[in-house]
Design an enzyme around this catalytic site. Structure first.
Site, PDB file in Angstrom:
ATOM      1  N   HIS A 277       0.823  -1.211   0.000  1.00 41.27           N
ATOM      2  CA  HIS A 277       0.000   0.000   0.000  1.00 41.27           C
ATOM      3  C   HIS A 277       0.855   1.258   0.000  1.00 41.27           C
ATOM      4  CE1 HIS A 277       0.794   0.907   4.280  1.00 41.27           C
ATOM      5  NE2 HIS A 277       0.738  -0.396   4.472  1.00 41.27           N
ATOM      6  N   CYS A 293       3.253  -4.878   6.938  1.00 41.15           N
ATOM      7  CA  CYS A 293       2.828  -4.543   5.588  1.00 41.15           C
ATOM      8  C   CYS A 293       3.979  -3.959   4.783  1.00 41.15           C
ATOM      9  CB  CYS A 293       1.659  -3.570   5.616  1.00 41.15           C
ATOM     10  SG  CYS A 293       0.086  -4.372   5.999  1.00 41.15           S
TER      11      CYS A 293
END
Length: 318
Positions: A277, A293
């Site tokens: 992301h 992440c």
């Protein structure tokens, strides 16, 4: 965004919903729902959203749930109309021709869509820029997206973490995403012995993970749903979240820690809770600060998003 929340996000607790793959998988539950002569199975992610499996992809399910169980009816079980993602570059079409892009229902062209939903649908179909990499353009402001993205001062970034076209002669097939946490780099393998490489931020010590996953869905300016445990640990965060469609979270936008784009990684039929992301903190790229992440400069996240389809293989090296 308030200063306390900004520090909280930078500490690496805001990027993801899990500390390890084992924990992530244990939180993803599966609910069976059957009708007479119907063997459809519903898969539920950590936010409580249900999905139906259709071949090698998952499509959102919006049917009824009674007494804690999903109730399938034949009308609701029909897969919603999906808009194909923009075709991958010609070099990757052969490998990805069987991979249908999953686009959320707001991209269906429904005239009742809100302006934000319509803009998100358009952003999902954004074409990649296949010209030579000009950093002034590549990291310049993005003003024609759902929300304006500020220019990134690439001159202050270590060049090793800027977008590059490189030679590639490794073992992975074109179309594969490879993440090297130690080098803080993500590589998208292309045809003809070439690849596109980006700098990334990865999980800090104790939050790193490795293995193989699949891009199960893609979202432009996604909502962010921090786990309940994270909200409980931070009273300030509790004041920042709102009640959204799938629970307490932060709506997609300029204060959302997932940034401009997110690609959701699943292993089999389970949501790993890990994402690739964008980020609110572009200068954290090249560091190990997240909760596992893989974060990218927003301009790089937009570029990668436009080049991969749902079903793309993601390999995170040990």
């Amino acid at each position: 965004m308030s200063a306390p929340l900004r520090l909280f996000l930078l500490a690496g607790l805001a990027a993801c919903a899990a500390a390890s793959p084992a924990l992530a998988q244990s939180r993803a539950t599966v609910a069976d729902a059957r009708m007479d002569g119907d063997a459809d199975r519903l898969y539920q992610d950590q936010n409580g959203a249900f999905y139906l499996r259709r071949g090698d992809r998952y499509v959102p399910y919006a049917g009824r749930v009674e007494f804690g169980r999903a109730v399938l009816d034949r009308q609701a079980a029909a897969a919603p109309a999906a808009v194909p993602a923009m075709s991958p570059p010609p070099a990757a079409q052969a490998q990805q021709s069987r991979q249908a892009a999953l686009v959320q229902p707001e991209a269906s062209g429904d005239p009742a869509l809100s302006p934000i939903e319509a803009a998100k649908a358009k952003a999902v179909l954004r074409a990649p820029d296949n010209g030579p990499i000009d950093y002034a353009r590549a990291y310049g402001p993005v003003e024609d997206d759902v929300f304006p993205v500020r220019a990134f001062d690439y001159k202050k970034m270590n060049p090793a973490y800027l977008r590059q076209e490189i030679a590639y002669h490794g073992p992975y097939e074109p179309g594969t995403i490879i993440v090297d946490p130690r080098a803080h780099q993500l590589t998208l393998v292309e045809e003809g012995g070439r690849a596109r490489r980006y700098g990334v931020g990865v999980g800090k010590q104790g939050f790193s993970w490795s293995g193989t996953a699949t891009v199960n869905s893609k979202q432009a300016w996604p909502d962010w749903y921090p786990p309940k445990e994270m909200i409980a640990r931070s009273p300030k965060l509790a004041s920042e979240v709102d009640k959204l469609q799938s629970g307490l979270g932060v709506s997609g936008g300029l204060r959302n820690p997932l940034g401009a784009r997110a690609m959701y990684l699943w292993q089999g039929n389970k949501d790993t809770l890990f994402r690739i992301h964008g980020t609110l903190e572009p200068f954290s790229i090249g560091k190990s600060v997240s909760s596992g992440c893989i974060r990218m400069i927003n301009q790089d996240a937009i570029d990668l998003f436009s080049r991969v389809n749902v079903g793309t293989k993601v390999v995170v090296l040990n």
